[in-house]
Design a protein around this motif. Structure first.
Motif, PDB file in Angstrom:
ATOM      1  N   GLU A  73      -2.424  -5.287  -7.044  1.00  0.00           N
ATOM      2  CA  GLU A  73      -2.378  -5.106  -8.494  1.00  0.00           C
ATOM      3  C   GLU A  73      -3.656  -4.401  -8.971  1.00  0.00           C
ATOM      4  OE1 GLU A  73       0.155  -5.455 -10.288  1.00  0.00           O
ATOM      5  OE2 GLU A  73      -0.925  -4.997 -12.146  1.00  0.00           O
ATOM      6  N   ALA A  74      -4.793  -4.853  -8.441  1.00  0.00           N
ATOM      7  CA  ALA A  74      -6.069  -4.250  -8.843  1.00  0.00           C
ATOM      8  C   ALA A  74      -6.124  -2.789  -8.402  1.00  0.00           C
ATOM      9  CB  ALA A  74      -7.215  -5.051  -8.223  1.00  0.00           C
ATOM     10  N   LEU A  75      -5.685  -2.525  -7.189  1.00  0.00           N
ATOM     11  CA  LEU A  75      -5.704  -1.133  -6.686  1.00  0.00           C
ATOM     12  C   LEU A  75      -4.807  -0.236  -7.547  1.00  0.00           C
ATOM     13  CD1 LEU A  75      -5.592  -1.480  -2.777  1.00  0.00           C
ATOM     14  CD2 LEU A  75      -7.332  -0.263  -4.102  1.00  0.00           C
ATOM     15  N   ARG A  76      -3.632  -0.775  -7.895  1.00  0.00           N
ATOM     16  CA  ARG A  76      -2.677  -0.022  -8.717  1.00  0.00           C
ATOM     17  C   ARG A  76      -3.339   0.390 -10.033  1.00  0.00           C
ATOM     18  NH1 ARG A  76       1.442  -3.816  -8.416  1.00  0.00           N
ATOM     19  NH2 ARG A  76       2.118  -3.222  -6.331  1.00  0.00           N
ATOM     20  N   LYS A  77      -4.096  -0.543 -10.614  1.00  0.00           N
ATOM     21  CA  LYS A  77      -4.739  -0.261 -11.911  1.00  0.00           C
ATOM     22  C   LYS A  77      -5.870   0.750 -11.763  1.00  0.00           C
ATOM     23  CE  LYS A  77      -3.510  -4.171 -14.681  1.00  0.00           C
ATOM     24  NZ  LYS A  77      -3.652  -5.616 -14.567  1.00  0.00           N
ATOM     25  N   VAL A  78      -6.613   0.637 -10.659  1.00  0.00           N
ATOM     26  CA  VAL A  78      -7.797   1.494 -10.492  1.00  0.00           C
ATOM     27  C   VAL A  78      -7.406   2.930 -10.155  1.00  0.00           C
ATOM     28  CG1 VAL A  78      -9.912   1.831  -9.150  1.00  0.00           C
ATOM     29  CG2 VAL A  78      -9.141  -0.462  -9.647  1.00  0.00           C
ATOM     30  N   LEU A  79      -6.358   3.086  -9.353  1.00  0.00           N
ATOM     31  CA  LEU A  79      -6.062   4.447  -8.835  1.00  0.00           C
ATOM     32  C   LEU A  79      -5.303   5.315  -9.845  1.00  0.00           C
ATOM     33  CD1 LEU A  79      -5.208   3.505  -5.156  1.00  0.00           C
ATOM     34  CD2 LEU A  79      -7.190   4.779  -5.926  1.00  0.00           C
TER      35      LEU A  79
ATOM     36  N   LEU B 267       0.849  -1.199   0.000  1.00  0.00           N
ATOM     37  CA  LEU B 267       0.000   0.000   0.000  1.00  0.00           C
ATOM     38  C   LEU B 267       0.886   1.251   0.000  1.00  0.00           C
ATOM     39  CD1 LEU B 267      -2.705  -1.095   2.609  1.00  0.00           C
ATOM     40  CD2 LEU B 267      -3.079  -0.767   0.156  1.00  0.00           C
ATOM     41  N   GLU B 268       1.905   1.185   0.846  1.00  0.00           N
ATOM     42  CA  GLU B 268       2.838   2.319   0.946  1.00  0.00           C
ATOM     43  C   GLU B 268       3.478   2.591  -0.425  1.00  0.00           C
ATOM     44  OE1 GLU B 268       6.592   2.977   3.715  1.00  0.00           O
ATOM     45  OE2 GLU B 268       4.896   2.056   4.778  1.00  0.00           O
ATOM     46  N   LYS B 269       3.860   1.502  -1.106  1.00  0.00           N
ATOM     47  CA  LYS B 269       4.517   1.649  -2.417  1.00  0.00           C
ATOM     48  C   LYS B 269       3.617   2.317  -3.444  1.00  0.00           C
ATOM     49  CE  LYS B 269       7.995  -1.937  -2.261  1.00  0.00           C
ATOM     50  NZ  LYS B 269       7.933  -3.365  -2.127  1.00  0.00           N
ATOM     51  N   ILE B 270       2.295   2.114  -3.309  1.00  0.00           N
ATOM     52  CA  ILE B 270       1.425   2.797  -4.276  1.00  0.00           C
ATOM     53  C   ILE B 270       0.901   4.126  -3.709  1.00  0.00           C
ATOM     54  CG2 ILE B 270       0.754   0.923  -5.826  1.00  0.00           C
ATOM     55  CD1 ILE B 270      -1.657   0.351  -4.206  1.00  0.00           C
ATOM     56  N   GLY B 271       1.538   4.579  -2.659  1.00  0.00           N
ATOM     57  CA  GLY B 271       1.270   5.928  -2.150  1.00  0.00           C
ATOM     58  C   GLY B 271       0.059   6.017  -1.229  1.00  0.00           C
ATOM     59  N   LEU B 272      -0.404   4.870  -0.719  1.00  0.00           N
ATOM     60  CA  LEU B 272      -1.552   4.927   0.191  1.00  0.00           C
ATOM     61  C   LEU B 272      -1.071   4.905   1.650  1.00  0.00           C
ATOM     62  CD1 LEU B 272      -3.914   2.504  -1.739  1.00  0.00           C
ATOM     63  CD2 LEU B 272      -4.177   4.982  -1.500  1.00  0.00           C
ATOM     64  N   VAL B 273      -1.892   5.504   2.510  1.00  0.00           N
ATOM     65  CA  VAL B 273      -1.477   5.661   3.907  1.00  0.00           C
ATOM     66  C   VAL B 273      -2.437   4.891   4.826  1.00  0.00           C
ATOM     67  CG1 VAL B 273      -1.126   7.366   5.763  1.00  0.00           C
ATOM     68  CG2 VAL B 273      -0.563   7.956   3.380  1.00  0.00           C
ATOM     69  N   CYS B 274      -1.860   4.075   5.707  1.00  0.00           N
ATOM     70  CA  CYS B 274      -2.692   3.362   6.686  1.00  0.00           C
ATOM     71  C   CYS B 274      -3.122   4.337   7.770  1.00  0.00           C
ATOM     72  CB  CYS B 274      -1.907   2.201   7.306  1.00  0.00           C
ATOM     73  SG  CYS B 274      -1.613   0.883   6.148  1.00  0.00           S
ATOM     74  N   HIS B 275      -4.345   4.151   8.264  1.00  0.00           N
ATOM     75  CA  HIS B 275      -4.924   5.092   9.228  1.00  0.00           C
ATOM     76  C   HIS B 275      -4.334   4.927  10.634  1.00  0.00           C
ATOM     77  CE1 HIS B 275      -7.935   7.697  10.975  1.00  0.00           C
ATOM     78  NE2 HIS B 275      -8.361   6.736  11.767  1.00  0.00           N
ATOM     79  N   VAL B 276      -3.839   3.714  10.926  1.00  0.00           N
ATOM     80  CA  VAL B 276      -3.422   3.406  12.306  1.00  0.00           C
ATOM     81  C   VAL B 276      -1.904   3.261  12.394  1.00  0.00           C
ATOM     82  CG1 VAL B 276      -3.677   1.701  14.176  1.00  0.00           C
ATOM     83  CG2 VAL B 276      -5.630   2.246  12.704  1.00  0.00           C
ATOM     84  N   GLU B 277      -1.370   3.730  13.510  1.00  0.00           N
ATOM     85  CA  GLU B 277       0.065   3.576  13.806  1.00  0.00           C
ATOM     86  C   GLU B 277       0.419   2.080  13.741  1.00  0.00           C
ATOM     87  OE1 GLU B 277       2.685   4.194  17.808  1.00  0.00           O
ATOM     88  OE2 GLU B 277       0.767   5.255  17.655  1.00  0.00           O
ATOM     89  N   LYS B 278       1.571   1.747  13.115  1.00  0.00           N
ATOM     90  CA  LYS B 278       1.887   0.342  12.816  1.00  0.00           C
ATOM     91  C   LYS B 278       1.773  -0.589  14.042  1.00  0.00           C
ATOM     92  CE  LYS B 278       5.005  -2.562  10.291  1.00  0.00           C
ATOM     93  NZ  LYS B 278       6.335  -2.793   9.814  1.00  0.00           N
ATOM     94  N   GLN B 279       2.262  -0.117  15.159  1.00  0.00           N
ATOM     95  CA  GLN B 279       2.304  -0.912  16.380  1.00  0.00           C
ATOM     96  C   GLN B 279       0.915  -1.438  16.803  1.00  0.00           C
ATOM     97  OE1 GLN B 279       3.549   1.640  19.547  1.00  0.00           O
ATOM     98  NE2 GLN B 279       3.771  -0.035  21.011  1.00  0.00           N
ATOM     99  N   PHE B 280      -0.102  -0.657  16.523  1.00  0.00           N
ATOM    100  CA  PHE B 280      -1.445  -1.031  16.982  1.00  0.00           C
ATOM    101  C   PHE B 280      -2.372  -1.457  15.852  1.00  0.00           C
ATOM    102  CE2 PHE B 280      -0.004   1.987  20.364  1.00  0.00           C
ATOM    103  CZ  PHE B 280       0.202   1.003  21.324  1.00  0.00           C
TER     104      PHE B 280
END
Ligand code: PLP
Length: 372
Positions: free
Chosen positions: A366-372, A291-304
């Motif tokens: 792969e699907a997300l990469r194509k759609v975004l 997700l990070e590689k395609i520029g998307l950001v996770c909402h939660v801090e990694k630890q939790f």
């Protein structure tokens, strides 16, 4: 009344369920569920119930005698947990950090509890110090927490909470709907008194059952009640007489669902519960990196972050609903949208049970990469 036209034989689109649940079931589970029904008091079935109890104790990591599968989805487990130990006027302290904390508030209120809420922004969790302070302030009979908040993707750590509850003479009630089977859970070690889950997420079964466990402390509170449990269907005094001696009829057990659960639990024993937790973690990390590689950001801090459910922020200017509809239509992949405060702000991606596999992660990326 007119006769409806003859429906076509049922056929289901081949969806890959990567949303907040249900997840796809392992074909072995579906095969077990298609076996013929059997009487709910048949000696064979009673023996299978014993087996399910033993297997459930393993996935819950508990010795609790009263460990069963409740007929009904996760919400039935939530209802059972509250109905049995809440007496009208009992102070119930609830940690709300998302949508399902609010459902606990709603249900506990209906059982007549004096509900006290502590809140966290959606995407955070409670520290031990915050829980300690709240226990000191409210002196509750029960503390209820959501271990895996499916609306936010946050894991609420439980280490040390059971000890705090014992110091404050209160029961610890835990929602493990999105954790059981996929996220480490140690009911006894953590001093959890009541916990419930569901069949359709980490265990990889279709929806319909709620694994449940209750400690001796919770059982004692139930025995000391001065009022009857106001929910007949979920009264553990009655259910215990069916799951244990004298094996008295309570309700007609959904036997095919329990065949499926037995198969799902047997698959976990085959894999090893620790390996199942580790697999969920590894596949989630693969997803997070992608997700990070395609520029998307996770909402939660990694630890939790939950390994079973990831919330991903919808980028500015992107129509989240259009993306998920496209994934469903073009790729047969289901992902979830945001709930409550996070509606329209995040997607929710589940990697649960049988679906927590690298090939599913790569397909979705792969699907997300194509759609975004
Ligand atoms: N609690 C949590 C954390 C959940 O995620 C859910 C459902 O997703 C529930 C409770 C309710 O479970 P069910 O929908 O199986 O009734």
């Amino acid at each position: 009344m007119s006769i409806p036209s003859q429906p076509q034989p049922l056929s289901i689109p081949p969806r890959l369920l990567l949303g907040p649940g249900p997840s796809n079931a392992n074909p072995r589970i579906l095969a077990a569920m298609s076996l013929p029904a059997i009487g709910h008091l048949d000696p064979f079935y009673l023996q299978m119930m014993d087996e399910i109890q033993t297997l459930l104790r393993y996935v819950w990591q508990t010795e609790n005698e009263l460990t069963i599968s409740i007929s009904g989805t996760g919400s039935a487990g939530m209802e059972a947990s509250l109905a049995n130990v809440v007496e009208p006027g009992d102070v119930v302290l609830i940690g709300v950090m998302g949508y399902f904390g609010n459902r606990l508030v709603d249900m506990a209120t209906r059982y007549g509890a004096d509900v006290r809420k502590i809140n966290k922004p959606w995407g955070e969790n409670f520290s031990l110090a915050e829980l300690k302070e709240a226990l000191e302030t409210h002196k509750p009979a029960i503390l209820a927490l959501v271990n895996a908040e499916t609306s936010t993707g946050v894991r609420q750590p439980l280490e040390g909470v059971g000890e705090l509850c014992r110091e404050h003479n209160c029961l610890l009630l835990v929602d493990a709907v999105t954790s059981l089977g996929g996220v480490p859970f140690y009911a006894d070690q953590w001093g959890v008194d009541l916990a419930y889950s569901c069949s359709q997420k980490g265990l990889g079964c279709p929806p319909g059952l709620s694994p449940f466990t209750m400690s001796d402390r919770a059982w004692e509170k139930l025995q000391k009640r001065t009022t009857p449990v106001s929910n007949w269907y979920l009264d553990m005094n009655l259910l215990n007489q069916y799951w244990g001696e004298p094996r008295k009829y309570h309700h007609t057990a959904p036997c095919n669902m329990n065949y499926g659960l037995r198969e799902a639990l047997s698959l976990i024993v085959e894999e090893g519960i620790e390996n199942s937790w580790q697999r969920h973690q590894q596949n989630a990390e693969l997803l997070w990196e992608g997700l990070e590689k395609i520029g998307l950001v996770c909402h939660v801090e990694k630890q939790f972050r939950l390994p079973t459910l990831t919330t991903v922020r919808i980028p500015e200017g992107v129509n989240g609903k259009a993306v998920s509809s496209y994934l469903l239509q073009e790729y047969n992949i289901e992902i979830g949208g945001g709930l409550g405060e996070l509606a329209g702000k995040v997607w929710r991606i589940g990697l649960m049970g049988y679906n927590s596999r690298p090939e599913n992660v790569l397909l979705l990326l792969e699907a997300l990469r194509k759609v975004l």
